[in-house]
Write an enzyme that holds these catalytic residues in place. Structure first.
Site, mmCIF file in Angstrom:
data_model
loop_
_atom_site.group_PDB
_atom_site.id
_atom_site.type_symbol
_atom_site.label_atom_id
_atom_site.label_comp_id
_atom_site.label_asym_id
_atom_site.label_seq_id
_atom_site.Cartn_x
_atom_site.Cartn_y
_atom_site.Cartn_z
ATOM 1 N N GLU A 604 -109.174 31.467 -45.370
ATOM 2 C CA GLU A 604 -108.527 30.394 -46.131
ATOM 3 C C GLU A 604 -108.574 30.651 -47.624
ATOM 4 O O GLU A 604 -107.608 30.379 -48.349
ATOM 5 C CB GLU A 604 -109.204 29.061 -45.795
ATOM 6 C CG GLU A 604 -108.613 27.848 -46.496
ATOM 7 C CD GLU A 604 -107.199 27.555 -46.037
ATOM 8 O OE1 GLU A 604 -106.258 27.770 -46.843
ATOM 9 O OE2 GLU A 604 -107.020 27.116 -44.887
ATOM 10 N N ALA A 609 -108.155 29.601 -53.144
ATOM 11 C CA ALA A 609 -109.595 29.334 -53.164
ATOM 12 C C ALA A 609 -109.941 28.263 -52.122
ATOM 13 O O ALA A 609 -109.807 28.502 -50.926
ATOM 14 C CB ALA A 609 -110.070 28.945 -54.552
ATOM 15 N N LYS A 680 -101.347 37.537 -52.253
ATOM 16 C CA LYS A 680 -101.370 36.155 -51.755
ATOM 17 C C LYS A 680 -100.041 35.752 -51.137
ATOM 18 O O LYS A 680 -100.000 35.148 -50.050
ATOM 19 C CB LYS A 680 -101.746 35.200 -52.891
ATOM 20 C CG LYS A 680 -103.186 35.347 -53.357
ATOM 21 C CD LYS A 680 -103.492 34.435 -54.541
ATOM 22 C CE LYS A 680 -104.942 34.578 -55.005
ATOM 23 N NZ LYS A 680 -105.247 33.725 -56.165
ATOM 24 N N GLY A 795 -112.226 29.769 -59.307
ATOM 25 C CA GLY A 795 -113.575 29.343 -59.683
ATOM 26 C C GLY A 795 -114.535 29.550 -58.542
ATOM 27 O O GLY A 795 -114.177 29.427 -57.359
#
Length: 812
Positions: A604, A609, A680, A795
């Site tokens: 995932e 993220a 991606k 992040g």
């Protein structure tokens, strides 16, 4: 009257015997009792070792004898008052002199017959019972009786059959005239009609106690050992195992035959006929309830216990010449029986094409020779194949009287084993359905027992075992989140998540009990040198159920080992995009292997993220929707960079800030070159059902060639400073059009591209702030107004939370 039996561990040394004497004294206050004892712990093994050494002309038997003698005399010194010791020492010395003479005979003749070995083996119980009787007599009145004067048995010296007619007559007569409140007797031993010493088989002291209990119609039989009853599984293998409060005679017999060593299998038969209850108690924790074995039980759980037998060989007799021909089974079993080979498991297909039997490994070669000889003619005529042996196996068994009344137990058993890559070689189940047995590889025994125990006994708390590589920003945050949430997972999701293995690029550490997540840095620093191969091999050796390999790196070499894990039915959870964006054939192979071996492969965090982008896309596809177009801002790092870059800042400083705050890959060029975004959109296209390669994606680079051609971060940042005017020009062009810069990925009509775009103020991407990502899915169901997913897309914390979410998904 009550009969108490104490095993070898209960009488292993002086301190333990004191506990035994206390139990005997307390029990005798309310009841007349007979006490049967085993040899002092490991004495019988030592006696047999000495006999074998002597027969092999090895004088080390004398050392064995000296150690045994010293131990027995120490117990006498510890437990018997000095004024009473001479008599005991004289008797014990006489027995050891006799034993020494027998050993010398074995040494001179270089021979050890079953009759001699039985005599030697009997000394352990004869010594222990006499010494304990004298020690007890110092505290309370105690009688002593040699069991050989009571139990009459056959001359199969090492596993004698009891003559119950004569034995019961002897026991009844003795106890009818016995006035002692406590009587000590040796277990394991008997005598033949001719008066020769014989034994009842290893574990025969239990049997002795049951024989006496049945003969005197005892109120109950107590078996005292070093565990608090019969457990749901072997507690040394299954840490979550617990004592069974009540169990039936038949259930106890099944469990004891299938490896539960708490009670010797023949023990139950004599007391079963008279319905005498049996208590299994713990000498070292006498206050604990233990297990009651009786005719009926109040516990209606379908499965009462899980047991196993190791060191099994599976023998297969197979051939077309067996079909429809009477007598094959008879000839097979007669041949095996004639050579005293015990058959533990039998299974035969209805086609009659083959018969499988399970026997002990030690009998395998003898059995093969016997069967090949028996069917020599059929083998020569190629009607039957030569016997096939499969070794290094074990048998696992579910046991329970009420299993026949519950549907689906076999399905649950085999399904849970299959999910954990436990291959079943053979299955046996009787029509009574009290036992379901399966033959598996011995190396899988621990995993299988824990899997089945979790399935049938535990409060549906599923244990997940993680093997984590990568402890940088994402990995460190992930471990912190896992430590913080462990109570929540157990209480609310019924999950127990343990980190078993941990690795960085230099070191690795493993702990099958679970690594302390408050101290993992120190443990890892003191770990052993690592490599991808070592880490994989160690993970495979652990062979734990519900295992998951977690990749928190961006390393290509790590991504190339996923298939190895999946083929071992070890799930893979990764934030590393390289595998899913690799060659299409590799991507499809990983997906196929994941399905074939029932091993989750979840990624995932490859896109967005912690955002549920891939999971949402899977749900669309699985429900029958079709994706036509995807528009997305998929780089949190690039969005952060272009949201913070303007004429008052330098491109170098903004990129450096993004890296420091954990928004970029360790190599920021991966993000800024567009490779990361291309990966991606490729993954989203593939998950939508389209076959694309990374090379098919058009990339509109905004970095100068000089920056793209750098080989390290220092040179890359230097090139950014050198080309600041280029970046300021890019910003100016967008700003002059009242647009914002966004690095956009698009997929439509089977084609994909990525690149920097000028986004006008009325576009959904315009107000995308910070490091947020946004994805627009245009599908059959969302043709005009797309399904939008938006939120923080970069992040360490959000990526770690995405990894965390995938691990929870592996349990479903």
């Amino acid at each position: 009257m009550k009969v108490l039996k104490f095993g070898g561990s209960s009488v292993a040394n002086s301190e333990n015997i004191k506990k035994v004497l206390s139990i005997i004294e307390k029990t005798s206050e309310t009841s007349k009792i007979a006490v049967i004892v085993s040899a002092f712990g490991k004495t019988t093994n030592a006696l047999i070792e000495g006999a074998n050494l002597a027969a092999a002309k090895n004088e080390d038997y004398k050392t064995v004898l000296e150690k045994l003698e010293a131990h027995h005399f120490k117990v006498i010194s510890d437990l018997i008052p000095s004024e009473n010791q001479p008599e005991v020492i004289e008797y014990v010395k006489e027995l050891f002199n006799h034993l020494e003479t027998i050993y010398e005979g074995c040494f001179l003749l270089q021979e050890l017959t079953p009759k001699t070995l039985a005599t030697i083996s009997s000394f352990g119980e004869l010594l222990s019972s006499y010494i304990i009787a004298k020690a007890a007599n110092s505290n309370f009145e105690t009688g002593y009786k040699d069991s050989r004067e009571l139990i009459i048995a056959s001359d199969n010296y090492l596993n004698a059959s009891v003559n119950f007619a004569e034995t019961n007559k002897n026991i009844e007569a003795f106890f009818d005239g016995n006035q002692k409140q406590v009587t000590l007797l040796p277990g394991f031993v008997g005598r033949t009609i001719e008066g020769k010493t014989t034994t009842l088989g290893r574990g025969g002291s239990d049997y002795t106690a049951a024989i006496i209990a049945a003969a005197v119609n005892a109120e109950e039989l107590q078996i005292w050992t070093d565990v608090s009853g019969m457990f749901t599984a072997n507690p040394s293998v299954v840490k979550q195992a617990f004592p069974i409060p009540h169990i039936s005679y038949h259930e106890a017999m099944e469990l004891s035959h299938f490896g539960a060593k708490v009670i010797y299998p023949p023990t139950i038969q004599p007391v079963l006929k008279k319905e005498i209850p049996i208590w299994i108690k713990n000498t070292f924790k006498p206050e604990e309830e233990g297990t009651l074995i009786a005719q009926e039980t109040s516990n209606n759980k379908p499965v009462k216990g899980i047991s196993h037998i190791e060191n099994i060989t599976l023998i297969t007799l197979e051939g077309s010449g067996m079909v429809g021909i009477p007598g094959f089974s008879k000839r097979l079993f007669e041949a095996i029986s004639f050579h005293n080979i015990n058959i533990i498991l039998i299974t035969q297909a209805s086609s009659e094409l083959s018969i499988c039997i399970g026997i002990a490994d030690e009998d395998a070669q003898k059995a093969k020779a016997v069967i090949d000889e028996t069917f020599e003619f059929e083998i020569e005529k190629q009607k039957v194949n030569p016997v096939k042996l499969e070794q290094d196996l074990c048998i696992i068994a579910l046991v329970g009287d009420n299993m026949k009344n519950h549907q689906g137990l076999s399905g649950q058993m085999f399904s849970s084993l299959g999910k954990n890559n436990v291959n079943i070689r053979a299955i046996a189940q009787g029509s009574t359905e009290k036992n379901i047995s399966a033959v598996i590889n011995k190396s899988d025994a621990k995993k299988a027992l824990n899997t089945l125990h979790e399935q049938f006994f535990e409060e549906k708390i599923k244990q997940i075992n993680l093997f984590v590589t990568g402890v940088g920003n994402v990995g460190e945050r992930f471990l912190a989140q896992l430590d913080q949430q462990k109570k929540h997972l157990k209480n609310n999701l019924k999950l127990k998540v343990r980190v078993i293995g941990l690795s960085n690029s230099r070191k690795m550490v493993f702990d099958e009990k679970g690594i302390d997540l408050k101290n993992w840095k120190e443990l890892l620093e003191n770990g052993e040198p690592t490599s991808l191969e070592k880490f994989f091999n160690k993970t495979k050796e652990c062979n734990l159920r519900n295992s998951v390999f977690v990749d928190n790196t961006a390393n290509q070499a790590v991504s190339e080992v996923y298939e190895n894990y999946l083929r071992q039915s070890i799930g893979v959870v990764t934030c590393n995009k390289i595998a899913c964006a690799s060659l299409l054939d590799n991507y499809k192979t990983l997906k196929e292997v994941s399905r074939r071996y029932n091993a989750p492969f979840l990624f995932e965090t490859n896109v967005g993220a912690g955002l549920p982008i891939i999971d949402t896309l899977k749900n669309l596809i699985n429900s029958g929707d079709r994706v036509h177009k995807i528009q997305a801002v998929l780089s949190g790092s690039l969005n952060f960079v272009f949201n913070n870059f303007n004429e008052k800042s330098t491109f170098h400083d903004v990129v450096e800030q993004a890296q420091k705050e954990g928004y970029t890959e360790p190599d920021p060029k991966i993000d800024l070159s567009g490779v990361d975004v291309a990966r991606k959109i490729l993954i989203l296209a593939r998950e939508s059902g389209y076959d694309l390669e990374l090379s098919d994606i058009s990339k509109n680079a905004f970095l100068p060639e000089e920056s793209l051609n750098t080989s390290n971060n220092d040179d890359f940042y230097t090139s950014l400073t050198k080309n600041e005017a280029h970046f300021q020009q890019i910003f100016k062009e967008a700003n002059d059009k009242n647009c914002r810069l966004k690095y956009v990925a698009e997929f439509a009509d089977g084609k994909a591209n990525v690149g920097l775009q000028h986004i006008p103020s009325d576009h959904p991407f315009y107000n995308l702030e910070g490091s947020d990502n946004i994805v627009l899915f245009f599908t059959d169901r969302y043709p005009e107004n797309p399904l939008i997913i938006k939120g923080a897309g970069a992040g360490a914390d959000v990526t770690a939370s995405g990894i965390f979410a995938d691990i929870i998904r592996t349990t479903k």
